[in-house]
Design a protein around this motif. Structure first.
Motif, mmCIF file in Angstrom:
data_model
loop_
_atom_site.group_PDB
_atom_site.id
_atom_site.type_symbol
_atom_site.label_atom_id
_atom_site.label_comp_id
_atom_site.label_asym_id
_atom_site.label_seq_id
_atom_site.Cartn_x
_atom_site.Cartn_y
_atom_site.Cartn_z
ATOM 1 N N ARG A 113 -2.340 18.377 -12.248
ATOM 2 C CA ARG A 113 -3.308 17.241 -11.917
ATOM 3 C C ARG A 113 -3.369 17.101 -10.570
ATOM 4 O O ARG A 113 -2.002 17.322 -9.762
ATOM 5 C CB ARG A 113 -3.428 16.062 -12.904
ATOM 6 C CG ARG A 113 -2.289 15.288 -12.563
ATOM 7 C CD ARG A 113 -2.309 13.797 -13.459
ATOM 8 N NE ARG A 113 -1.374 13.027 -13.271
ATOM 9 C CZ ARG A 113 -1.000 11.784 -13.717
ATOM 10 N NH1 ARG A 113 -2.037 11.570 -14.789
ATOM 11 N NH2 ARG A 113 -0.159 10.971 -13.575
ATOM 12 N N PHE A 114 -4.311 16.594 -9.930
ATOM 13 C CA PHE A 114 -4.273 16.218 -8.516
ATOM 14 C C PHE A 114 -4.417 14.451 -8.153
ATOM 15 O O PHE A 114 -5.294 13.939 -8.918
ATOM 16 C CB PHE A 114 -5.139 17.021 -7.856
ATOM 17 C CG PHE A 114 -4.865 18.449 -7.628
ATOM 18 C CD1 PHE A 114 -4.040 18.832 -6.691
ATOM 19 C CD2 PHE A 114 -5.335 19.197 -8.667
ATOM 20 C CE1 PHE A 114 -3.677 20.205 -6.591
ATOM 21 C CE2 PHE A 114 -4.848 20.692 -8.636
ATOM 22 C CZ PHE A 114 -4.238 21.174 -7.665
ATOM 23 N N VAL A 115 -3.807 13.941 -7.478
ATOM 24 C CA VAL A 115 -3.918 12.740 -7.167
ATOM 25 C C VAL A 115 -4.237 12.416 -5.652
ATOM 26 O O VAL A 115 -3.735 12.904 -4.522
ATOM 27 C CB VAL A 115 -2.690 11.728 -7.211
ATOM 28 C CG1 VAL A 115 -2.896 10.361 -6.861
ATOM 29 C CG2 VAL A 115 -1.987 11.737 -8.500
ATOM 30 N N LEU A 116 -5.640 12.181 -5.266
ATOM 31 C CA LEU A 116 -6.291 11.940 -3.917
ATOM 32 C C LEU A 116 -6.105 10.514 -3.596
ATOM 33 O O LEU A 116 -6.502 9.500 -3.846
ATOM 34 C CB LEU A 116 -7.718 12.380 -4.057
ATOM 35 C CG LEU A 116 -8.152 13.828 -4.409
ATOM 36 C CD1 LEU A 116 -7.822 14.211 -5.718
ATOM 37 C CD2 LEU A 116 -9.417 14.091 -3.996
ATOM 38 N N ARG A 154 2.856 18.000 -2.022
ATOM 39 C CA ARG A 154 2.096 17.092 -1.312
ATOM 40 C C ARG A 154 1.457 17.674 -0.249
ATOM 41 O O ARG A 154 1.948 18.628 0.548
ATOM 42 C CB ARG A 154 2.651 15.748 -0.806
ATOM 43 C CG ARG A 154 3.460 14.698 -1.678
ATOM 44 C CD ARG A 154 4.023 13.780 -1.089
ATOM 45 N NE ARG A 154 4.477 12.930 -2.107
ATOM 46 C CZ ARG A 154 5.338 11.786 -1.919
ATOM 47 N NH1 ARG A 154 5.399 11.407 -0.671
ATOM 48 N NH2 ARG A 154 5.677 11.009 -2.730
ATOM 49 N N TYR A 155 0.149 17.432 0.038
ATOM 50 C CA TYR A 155 -0.791 18.059 1.097
ATOM 51 C C TYR A 155 -1.312 16.906 1.948
ATOM 52 O O TYR A 155 -1.856 16.161 1.483
ATOM 53 C CB TYR A 155 -1.665 19.057 0.429
ATOM 54 C CG TYR A 155 -1.381 19.517 -0.924
ATOM 55 C CD1 TYR A 155 -0.595 20.756 -0.741
ATOM 56 C CD2 TYR A 155 -1.711 19.285 -2.026
ATOM 57 C CE1 TYR A 155 -0.101 21.564 -2.035
ATOM 58 C CE2 TYR A 155 -1.153 19.897 -3.194
ATOM 59 C CZ TYR A 155 -0.431 20.946 -2.980
ATOM 60 O OH TYR A 155 0.071 21.575 -4.308
ATOM 61 N N GLY A 157 -12.328 9.071 2.242
ATOM 62 C CA GLY A 157 -11.238 8.584 2.863
ATOM 63 C C GLY A 157 -9.880 8.912 2.257
ATOM 64 O O GLY A 157 -8.822 8.197 2.617
ATOM 65 N N VAL A 158 -9.952 10.297 1.818
ATOM 66 C CA VAL A 158 -8.705 10.933 1.427
ATOM 67 C C VAL A 158 -7.817 10.978 2.531
ATOM 68 O O VAL A 158 -8.075 11.687 3.388
ATOM 69 C CB VAL A 158 -8.948 12.042 0.581
ATOM 70 C CG1 VAL A 158 -7.721 12.635 0.071
ATOM 71 C CG2 VAL A 158 -9.711 11.654 -0.561
ATOM 72 N N THR A 159 -6.553 10.535 2.305
ATOM 73 C CA THR A 159 -5.515 10.774 3.491
ATOM 74 C C THR A 159 -4.240 11.674 3.229
ATOM 75 O O THR A 159 -3.833 12.543 3.957
ATOM 76 C CB THR A 159 -4.675 9.512 3.931
ATOM 77 O OG1 THR A 159 -4.186 8.868 2.746
ATOM 78 C CG2 THR A 159 -5.734 8.385 4.342
ATOM 79 N N ARG A 160 -4.103 11.911 1.835
ATOM 80 C CA ARG A 160 -3.265 12.860 1.499
ATOM 81 C C ARG A 160 -3.590 13.097 0.191
ATOM 82 O O ARG A 160 -4.354 12.370 -0.832
ATOM 83 C CB ARG A 160 -1.799 12.783 1.598
ATOM 84 C CG ARG A 160 -1.123 11.538 0.769
ATOM 85 C CD ARG A 160 0.220 11.202 0.900
ATOM 86 N NE ARG A 160 0.422 9.910 0.150
ATOM 87 C CZ ARG A 160 1.086 9.797 -0.807
ATOM 88 N NH1 ARG A 160 1.373 10.954 -1.467
ATOM 89 N NH2 ARG A 160 1.520 8.352 -1.227
ATOM 90 N N VAL A 161 -3.133 14.525 -0.425
ATOM 91 C CA VAL A 161 -3.333 14.808 -1.930
ATOM 92 C C VAL A 161 -1.844 15.258 -2.265
ATOM 93 O O VAL A 161 -1.113 15.858 -1.696
ATOM 94 C CB VAL A 161 -4.306 16.208 -2.005
ATOM 95 C CG1 VAL A 161 -4.546 16.744 -3.457
ATOM 96 C CG2 VAL A 161 -5.647 15.608 -1.406
ATOM 97 N N GLU A 162 -1.637 14.800 -3.533
ATOM 98 C CA GLU A 162 -0.516 15.158 -4.341
ATOM 99 C C GLU A 162 -0.985 16.022 -5.553
ATOM 100 O O GLU A 162 -1.669 15.805 -6.360
ATOM 101 C CB GLU A 162 0.169 13.869 -4.759
ATOM 102 C CG GLU A 162 1.375 14.034 -5.433
ATOM 103 C CD GLU A 162 2.198 12.633 -5.592
ATOM 104 O OE1 GLU A 162 2.831 12.689 -6.610
ATOM 105 O OE2 GLU A 162 1.498 11.607 -5.313
ATOM 106 N N SER A 163 -0.232 16.986 -6.039
ATOM 107 C CA SER A 163 -0.302 17.848 -7.073
ATOM 108 C C SER A 163 1.062 17.399 -8.375
ATOM 109 O O SER A 163 2.139 17.253 -7.591
ATOM 110 C CB SER A 163 -0.393 19.254 -7.171
ATOM 111 O OG SER A 163 0.939 19.775 -6.283
#
Length: 134
Positions: free
Chosen positions: A117-120, A98-99, A84-90
């Motif tokens: 680090r990445f935040v999903l 942001r991706y 359920g990942v909607t966006r990824v942030e480094s």
């Protein structure tokens, strides 16, 4: 600033970021402090994996079978749709990015140099946060 000077400064920044490890206990204290402030997230441990590359250089981290992140000239990755990942942030010392994540779980964009680090971010769930990579 000349290009060679900018390259040297970037290289020195990367070397120095690896020489300043987080002291023991600081991570746990940060998690406790965050939880007291209402911050909720789930830690994700990724392992570096060796993969053949067609060109260039890159490092790849994964948690089989649902998360893979490749960091080279740019960031590319894929997450299992069921997460359920909607966006990824480094996030890194040099800034962040942001991706957007498409329906198939793919994402990509500019790379943040140095340790990152990445935040999903997930719809209806607590964010998944990777350990520091690099």
């Amino acid at each position: 600033m000349r290009d060679d000077e900018a390259g040297l400064l970037a290289e020195l920044r990367e070397v120095l970021s690896g020489l300043d490890p987080v002291p023991a206990g600081v991570r746990e204290a940060a998690v406790v402090a965050g939880s007291l402030l209402g911050v909720r997230w789930e830690r994700v441990e990724l392992e570096e994996v060796a993969v053949p590359l067609m060109r260039g250089t890159a490092r790849v981290w994964a948690r089989e079978p649902d998360i893979t992140i490749r960091v080279g000239d740019e960031v590319t990755g894929v997450v299992a749709p069921e997460l359920g990942v909607t966006r990824v942030e480094s996030q890194g010392a040099a800034g962040g990015a942001r991706y957007a994540v498409d329906a198939g779980g793919s994402f990509g964009g500019p790379v943040v140099r140095g340790r990152v680090r990445f935040v999903l971010h997930r719809a209806g769930g607590v964010p998944l946060v990777t350990s520091w990579l690099g």
